[in-house]
Design a protein around this motif. Structure first.
Motif: not given
Lengths: 669, 321
Positions: A284-285, A460-462, A464
């Motif tokens: 997830g960053g 899965i997408r992030i 922001r």
């Protein structure tokens, strides 16, 4: 039966505690249940890891739960491992094969072993006098002596095993040191106390020998578990072989064979909740993680740090997570907050006592709309409570902790798979809505491991959230906290050209400067708080709740967090038996998805609240937010997670109309 | 175009008391920034709670006004994530050495490349003058009912023993000297600590401007005051560590200087060591591309939000085979 200890006197409780707890009308396929126990530090974990991995490699599903004292070496710890042909995410009460490293393990768990089950025991300990085992707590001894008296059990371990034998349990006495000496002889090693470190592998070998499981699969598992200690592999493989063939030659009467399941096609992982969160966070960053050591949260940070250098799919670009062990939880939360202001995805992880120290920083993050993620591993509380045990008593604390009113999101994962996906969601929500997100997990998830289908990362997408570009900033004066419809103002990160702005824990104006003006205060409070509506609008229902069972069921169970596994399985069984029941799992516990909850629970005939705390916290919150009362509550707060068996028993007790309003579950050693 | 100190001014009314040393510190900060040529967006001021906590609002640069005692954790989080930012942490003596002393000590262990300045006036101003950790034992300042019952701690000594690699003391009303110290602190490679003596005209009626500057002890014959403040550099004192072997010798010398108080109070640089690795250096040892691609600059997904982090290594480790 133990599961239904309701308003029982202490005497009754003691009786029930030491009775075998499997319900008479329980037909469920409990799979095979293995337990290893011994002093903390004697390799119980390793034994369970080898066993679990061997079964997983063989295509079987496993679920394993670790129980340990707050102690470094010497106190009793055990691992309950359930093996099944179908996916499982909870334990049952039963133990089919108990591998005891020491006498205490037998004493502690003998009542859990089923008829026709087995106990592997060190024959050199048979003369141990039970009540003289020094590590047994006084409370246990006093209760157990009553049990011994009642059942006319003599004073020694042998007497206790005779009793077990009379109950139909197979006893497998083995002189562990004799086997270890054989290992030493065959490898020309010195016969020192060091050999005792392999007792765990000996019990694994004996277990698999008794079960008739294919030994090469076990060897493969052992080699993989010891891969970082390669010097020890030969010795341990030999110990495994010797113990395995000893069992094959001497024990042939055990009725629970374990077979490789060839049908498994899908790729699977075997991992703990701590690991699932860690992997989810990194995917997830998360690039800055801070923590102060605390059980059971610290494993997550250590796992991330061990993998701090990351690969990315863009060539030539390397990434990494900076993990900082801070001086305290106060520093941890505020360092993560500071980091988040620079545009990095930053998080901290803690447990109850640590979160107590973090709430001031949490308020600051709330006031300043900081996308901060706190992974909160609950354990038994209050205070230091049961530092290595399970509890779910911090729901209200997670929702209300901090001074003043500010928006936050509280997510509660129900199983290890959700731990992974929610770790990604937590960052997305934090940035989409610019607020702190508390990801609630508990010890039962953190320290259990389970086989799962490899995570589906394609979906899965992030996100922001809304961020201004330097180009936009060059056009005019930027207001970090600009009033708008959603309450979410576009962010600029510290350091962006043209974006100079201010943060303060004081009430502030749109620029971020201190303002005590009454109108500004009113507007700013409303701006922040209206995010909660935005959250409820924008998060899809599938991420707010899960529902299992037929739509419109008459009886609805409501719960959150780790009891999910036990409830799903028990409900599945009850539906098979023809009961009209469904299970609502609340995943977004704050802000509460009132619409979804009312839709499912609004017309139910009976609502059953199941929670791992004293007061039924979620039930209370639902009552507060929706006016829906629950008719029954089933709670447990003895520090041990719920089992399928006891949930099944307790719910069935409700469904057949015999249960009191409140049942307190007590199973667990 | 060269920047002027006015370029670092905000429109916010400066609400410190008239005569407060903070006004001078603010001026020193603004002039230092302009002389360093730092643009407002490159600098982040991080403060705690108290009078000093408001400073970021008066400076046109990124400002993060945090919690009482928590300045340093916030500041370190910012610097670790984006080492390109010039991070200047500001706090009071109560903030940094009372509630925040754990962070003060532990920040030293990390030697993060940033600046920490303490506005040191011996009292808690905004809560009306209670004794702070630096107020000396036995002093009775204006608003405390009895003499200070606690020993006053010495921030210079704590900084020296905690790993700070630039340790200096300034005096608010020697503003030009202070401005030079701030510039050197910013330019220092490592964690710079600056203890700024800042008379509180409202609550500390003992360590006043007159007291520091010796106006209270004029020579009866000449009428010339004998300042208590003096500058280390004017005595030939050399604070710089030039090789590893010198480190402890210099720390001991600095400790000796730090003990002086009362009739002679040194200001200037006590200790400076650029040989010690900074936290960034240490992270860079582990994560080689850290400085080139620090956390705040890393891309985590593509334009469609698809994560670009490869977690196969993790998965391989937990694969059930």
């Amino acid at each position: 039966m133990a599961a239904n200890a309701v308003s029982a006197s202490t005497k009754q409780l003691v009786d029930e505690y030491f009775e075998s707890s499997s319900g008479v009308d329980f037909h469920m396929d409990a799979g095979f249940n293995w337990m290893a126990g011994g002093p903390q530090g004697s390799g119980v974990d390793t034994a369970a890891n080898i066993l679990g991995k061997a079964c997983a490699i063989g295509g079987l599903h496993v679920y394993g739960r670790r129980e340990y004292h707050s102690n470094i070496k010497g106190m009793h710890s055990y691992f309950h491992l359930r093996v099944s042909e179908k996916e499982i995410s909870a334990n049952v009460d039963e133990v089919d094969l108990l591998a005891a490293f020491d006498a205490e393990t037998v004493v502690r768990h003998v009542t859990e072993v089923v008829q026709e089950g087995g106990i592997i025991v060190d024959s050199r300990q048979l003369n141990t006098r039970i009540l003289e085992i020094p590590s047994l707590p006084l409370e246990f001894k006093s209760n157990f002596s009553q049990f011994m008296e009642k059942n006319e059990i003599g004073e020694t371990l042998q007497d206790l095993l005779n009793y077990a034998g009379r109950k139909g349990i197979h006893v497998f006495p083995v002189a562990y040191t004799d086997l270890l000496y054989q290992v030493a002889d065959s490898l020309n090693l010195e016969k020192t106390a060091k050999l005792n470190r392999m007792i765990n592998v000996v019990t694994v070998g004996l277990s698999f020998g008794i079960l008739g499981y294919e030994i090469n699969t076990v060897k493969k598992a052992l080699v993989s578990i010891f891969s970082e200690k390669s010097k020890l592999i030969d010795m341990n493989v030999r110990a495994l072989e010797i113990a395995y063939s000893y069992a094959q030659m001497n024990f042939r009467t055990f009725p629970f064979p374990l077979k490789i399941e060839k049908s498994a096609q899908e790729e699977r992982v075997l991992l703990s909740g701590n690991q699932a969160v860690a992997i989810g966070k990194v995917l997830g960053g998360c690039r800055v993680q801070t923590y102060y050591p605390i059980t059971p949260a610290a494993d997550e940070s250590e796992f991330i740090e061990a993998h701090e250098i990351l690969e990315t799919k863009e060539s030539g670009l390397n990434a990494g997570v900076v993990v900082v062990q801070t001086e305290d939880e106060i520093a941890a939360v505020n360092m993560a907050s500071g980091a988040a202001l620079t545009g990095v995805r930053a998080a901290t992880s803690t447990s109850g006592p640590g979160f107590s120290l973090m709430v001031e920083g949490l308020s600051w993050a709330g006031m300043n709309e900081v996308p901060l993620v706190i992974t909160y591993y609950q354990r038994g509380a209050p205070s230091t409570g049961l530092p290595t045990r399970h509890g779910q008593d911090d729901l209200r604390f997670a929702i209300h902790g901090g001074h003043g009113e500010f928006p936050r999101i509280v997510l509660a994962s129900g199983d290890i798979s959700e731990c992974f996906y929610d770790a990604v969601n937590a960052f997305n929500y934090a940035e989409m809505f610019q607020l702190p997100v508390i990801h609630l997990i508990d010890k039962a998830l953190a320290n259990s491991f389970q086989t799962l289908k490899v995570f589906d990362t394609k979906q899965i997408r992030i996100n922001r959230g809304s961020v201004v570009s330097e180009e936009m900033l060059s056009k005019g004066s930027y207001k970090r906290f600009a009033f708008n419809e959603t309450g979410v103002s576009p962010r600029a990160y510290l350091g962006m050209k043209g974006g100079v702005h201010w943060y303060t824990g004081d009430e502030h104006n749109e620029l971020g400067h201190i303002s005590e003006e009454p109108l500004n205060r009113t507007l700013m409070m409303e701006k922040r708080m209206k995010k909660l509506n935005t959250v409820l609008k924008e998060i899809p229902s599938s991420e707010k709740i899960n529902y299992f069972g037929k739509a419109g069921a008459e009886n609805i169970i409501v719960s959150w967090g780790s009891p999910k596994g036990a409830i799903v399985e028990a409900v599945g069984e009850l539906i098979k038996e023809g009961f009209n029941i469904g299970f609502l799992q609340v995943r977004l516990v704050h802000p509460l998805p009132v619409n979804e909850i009312v839709e499912i629970m609004g017309n139910a005939k009976h609502v059953i609240d199941i929670e791992m705390n004293y007061s039924g916290q979620l039930g209370g919150i639902i009552r507060e937010k929706t006016g829906i009362l629950h008719d029954y509550e089933i709670v447990k707060f003895n520090g041990r997670p719920m089992t399928v068996t006891e949930v099944y028993d307790a719910v069935k007790f409700v469904l057949v109309g015999k249960a009191p309003k409140r049942q307190v579950l007590t199973h667990g050693a | 175009m060269a920047l002027k100190w006015q370029d670092y001014k905000t429109d916010v009314f400066v609400d410190w008391c008239p005569g407060c040393g903070n006004h001078a510190i603010l001026a020193a900060v603004q002039v230092a920034l302009s002389e360093l040529g730092l643009e407002p967006h490159q600098v982040v001021f991080v403060s705690g709670i108290g009078c000093s906590g408001k400073l970021p609002h008066f400076v046109k640069a990124y400002g993060v006004h945090t919690l009482h005692g928590r300045t340093l954790p916030f500041a370190q989080g910012i610097k670790i994530s984006n080492p390109d930012l010039e991070v200047i942490a500001v706090g009071g003596d109560g903030d940094g050495l009372g509630i925040g002393v754990g962070h003060f000590v532990n920040a030293g262990r990390r030697n993060i490349d940033m600046v920490y300045m303490i506005h040191d006036n011996g009292v808690y101003g905004l809560t009306k003058g209670q004794a702070s950790p630096t107020l000396k034992f036995g002093l009775k300042v204006k608003s405390i009912p009895r003499e200070n019952i606690n020993e006053g701690i010495n921030p210079i000594m704590i900084a020296l023993s905690s790993g700070y690699t630039f340790v200096a003391r300034g005096y608010a009303f020697h503003t030009k000297h202070l401005k030079d110290l701030i510039k050197q602190a910013v330019e220092h490679k490592g964690l710079a600590f600056l203890d700024i003596l800042q008379p509180c005209p409202t609550y500390n009626d003992v360590n006043t401007k007159d007291w520091y500057e010796g106006i209270d002890r004029k020579d009866p014959d000449t009428g010339i005051s004998k300042p208590r403040i003096y500058r280390l550099e004017e005595t030939g004192y050399d604070p710089v560590v030039r090789n590893e072997d010198e480190k402890f010798v210099k720390i001991v010398a600095a400790m000796e200087k730090a003990r002086e108080w009362g009739d002679r109070i040194p200001i200037g640089i006590f200790y400076k060591n650029e040989l010690a690795p900074t936290f960034q250096d240490r992270i860079g040892q582990r994560i080689p591309f850290y400085l080139k691609n620090p956390p705040a600059k890393q891309r985590i997904c593509d334009e469609n939000g698809v994560p670009i982090t490869d977690i196969n290594l993790f998965i391989k480790e937990v694969k059930a085979e």
